[in-house]
Write an enzyme that holds these catalytic residues in place. Structure first.
Site, PDB file in Angstrom:
ATOM      1  N   PRO A  11       0.783  -1.226   0.000  1.00 55.58           N
ATOM      2  CA  PRO A  11       0.000   0.000   0.000  1.00 55.58           C
ATOM      3  C   PRO A  11       0.821   1.285   0.000  1.00 55.58           C
ATOM      4  CG  PRO A  11      -0.110  -1.075   2.139  1.00 55.58           C
ATOM      5  CD  PRO A  11       0.535  -2.042   1.198  1.00 55.58           C
ATOM      6  N   ASN A  12       0.315   2.232  -0.723  1.00 50.35           N
ATOM      7  CA  ASN A  12       0.851   3.598  -0.832  1.00 50.35           C
ATOM      8  C   ASN A  12       2.091   3.690  -1.732  1.00 50.35           C
ATOM      9  OD1 ASN A  12      -1.094   4.813   1.044  1.00 50.35           O
ATOM     10  ND2 ASN A  12      -0.045   3.587   2.574  1.00 50.35           N
ATOM     11  N   ARG A  19       5.104  10.820  -2.468  1.00 51.01           N
ATOM     12  CA  ARG A  19       4.798  10.593  -1.058  1.00 51.01           C
ATOM     13  C   ARG A  19       6.081  10.723  -0.233  1.00 51.01           C
ATOM     14  NH1 ARG A  19       4.978   4.483   1.018  1.00 51.01           N
ATOM     15  NH2 ARG A  19       4.198   4.823   3.103  1.00 51.01           N
ATOM     16  N   TYR A  24      11.389   8.607   0.926  1.00 52.62           N
ATOM     17  CA  TYR A  24      11.342   7.570  -0.112  1.00 52.62           C
ATOM     18  C   TYR A  24      11.948   7.999  -1.448  1.00 52.62           C
ATOM     19  CZ  TYR A  24       8.148   5.413   3.237  1.00 52.62           C
ATOM     20  OH  TYR A  24       7.606   4.866   4.370  1.00 52.62           O
ATOM     21  N   ASN A  75       8.055  -5.726  -1.362  1.00 51.89           N
ATOM     22  CA  ASN A  75       8.025  -4.619  -0.409  1.00 51.89           C
ATOM     23  C   ASN A  75       6.576  -4.540   0.079  1.00 51.89           C
ATOM     24  OD1 ASN A  75       7.961  -2.322   1.064  1.00 51.89           O
ATOM     25  ND2 ASN A  75       9.029  -1.038  -0.433  1.00 51.89           N
ATOM     26  N   ALA A  78       3.337  -1.037   4.603  1.00 48.88           N
ATOM     27  CA  ALA A  78       2.834  -1.097   5.985  1.00 48.88           C
ATOM     28  C   ALA A  78       2.364  -2.493   6.388  1.00 48.88           C
ATOM     29  CB  ALA A  78       1.709  -0.084   6.168  1.00 48.88           C
ATOM     30  N   GLU A  99      12.813  -9.597   0.865  1.00 50.92           N
ATOM     31  CA  GLU A  99      12.012  -8.472   1.378  1.00 50.92           C
ATOM     32  C   GLU A  99      12.823  -7.186   1.183  1.00 50.92           C
ATOM     33  OE1 GLU A  99      11.181  -9.089   5.526  1.00 50.92           O
ATOM     34  OE2 GLU A  99      10.453  -7.035   5.835  1.00 50.92           O
ATOM     35  N   HIS A 101      12.857  -2.894   1.669  1.00 47.00           N
ATOM     36  CA  HIS A 101      12.304  -1.628   2.154  1.00 47.00           C
ATOM     37  C   HIS A 101      13.182  -0.499   1.651  1.00 47.00           C
ATOM     38  CE1 HIS A 101       9.492  -3.726   4.620  1.00 47.00           C
ATOM     39  NE2 HIS A 101      10.483  -4.500   5.008  1.00 47.00           N
ATOM     40  N   ARG A 108      13.627   4.116  12.115  1.00 48.64           N
ATOM     41  CA  ARG A 108      12.356   4.851  12.186  1.00 48.64           C
ATOM     42  C   ARG A 108      11.558   4.438  13.430  1.00 48.64           C
ATOM     43  NH1 ARG A 108       9.598   4.625   6.501  1.00 48.64           N
ATOM     44  NH2 ARG A 108       8.411   6.332   7.440  1.00 48.64           N
TER      45      ARG A 108
HETATM   46  C1  DQA Z   1       8.452   0.769   3.554  1.00 53.56           C
HETATM   47  C2  DQA Z   1       8.584   0.956   5.072  1.00 53.56           C
HETATM   48  C3  DQA Z   1       7.249   0.710   5.756  1.00 53.56           C
HETATM   49  O1  DQA Z   1       7.398   0.868   7.163  1.00 53.56           O
HETATM   50  C4  DQA Z   1       6.239   1.719   5.265  1.00 53.56           C
HETATM   51  O2  DQA Z   1       4.976   1.460   5.841  1.00 53.56           O
HETATM   52  C5  DQA Z   1       6.156   1.787   3.792  1.00 53.56           C
HETATM   53  C6  DQA Z   1       7.354   1.635   2.971  1.00 53.56           C
HETATM   54  C7  DQA Z   1       9.749   1.128   2.815  1.00 53.56           C
HETATM   55  O3  DQA Z   1       9.859   0.763   1.640  1.00 53.56           O
HETATM   56  O4  DQA Z   1      10.640   1.784   3.366  1.00 53.56           O
HETATM   57  O5  DQA Z   1       5.089   2.052   3.234  1.00 53.56           O
HETATM   58  O6  DQA Z   1       8.171  -0.594   3.295  1.00 53.56           O
END
Ligand code: DQA
Length: 144
Positions: A11-12, A19, A24, A75, A78, A99, A101, A108
């Site tokens: 998501p997002n 964003r 990011y 990825n 959240a 995985e 990120h 964080r």
């Molecule tokens: C994320 C880190 C997560 O904590 C966050 O909710 C994201 C992006 C990252 O790519 O750094 O949406 O996965």
């Protein structure tokens, strides 16, 4: 099934580039997709690139990968920190999982320090920006 890597985004991440760019970066998810597809093609791999804001859609894609993919780069955004269901789906996938990120989740908020997905992932990359996806793809190129 030959040399197909699923790249799954939670998501997002459709808003990547717009964003919170201070966290990011300014690259979009389409930029990342193009970079990975180009690199994969040069190495004889095929990428299936997918993003969803919906947990069930990601789970369905992981199920699809069981018959179609040699590996998953994920990825989960959240959902990393909340989703036992994504963990269970990945546990039903038999090839390697990496995985990724973009940010260093360990620098964080503390709720980002725990990942359900890490219980299954063969490798975890965090904090390298979008290069983390490229590094993950390199891992699969090295295996192929
Ligand atoms: C994320 C880190 C997560 O904590 C966050 O909710 C994201 C992006 C990252 O790519 O750094 O949406 O996965």
């Amino acid at each position: 099934m030959s040399n197909v890597i699923y790249v799954l985004n939670g998501p997002n991440l459709n808003l990547l580039g717009k964003r919170q760019p201070e966290i990011y970066g300014y690259e979009t998810l389409a930029d990342v997709q193009l970079k990975l597809e180009t690199k994969a093609a040069q190495s004889g791999l095929t990428i299936e690139f997918f993003q969803s804001n919906h947990e069930g859609a990601i789970i369905d894609k992981i199920h699809e990968a069981r018959d179609k993919a040699n590996g998953i780069i994920i990825n989960p955004a959240a959902f990393t920190h909340t989703s036992v269901a994504i963990l269970d789906a990945l546990n039903a996938f038999e090839s390697p999982v990496v995985e990724v990120h973009i940010s260093n989740v360990h620098k964080r908020e503390s709720f980002r320090h725990h990942s359900y997905v890490s219980l299954r992932a063969d490798g975890v990359i965090a904090g390298l920006g979008t290069f983390g996806y490229v590094a993950a793809l390199d891992y699969f190129i090295n295996l192929s």
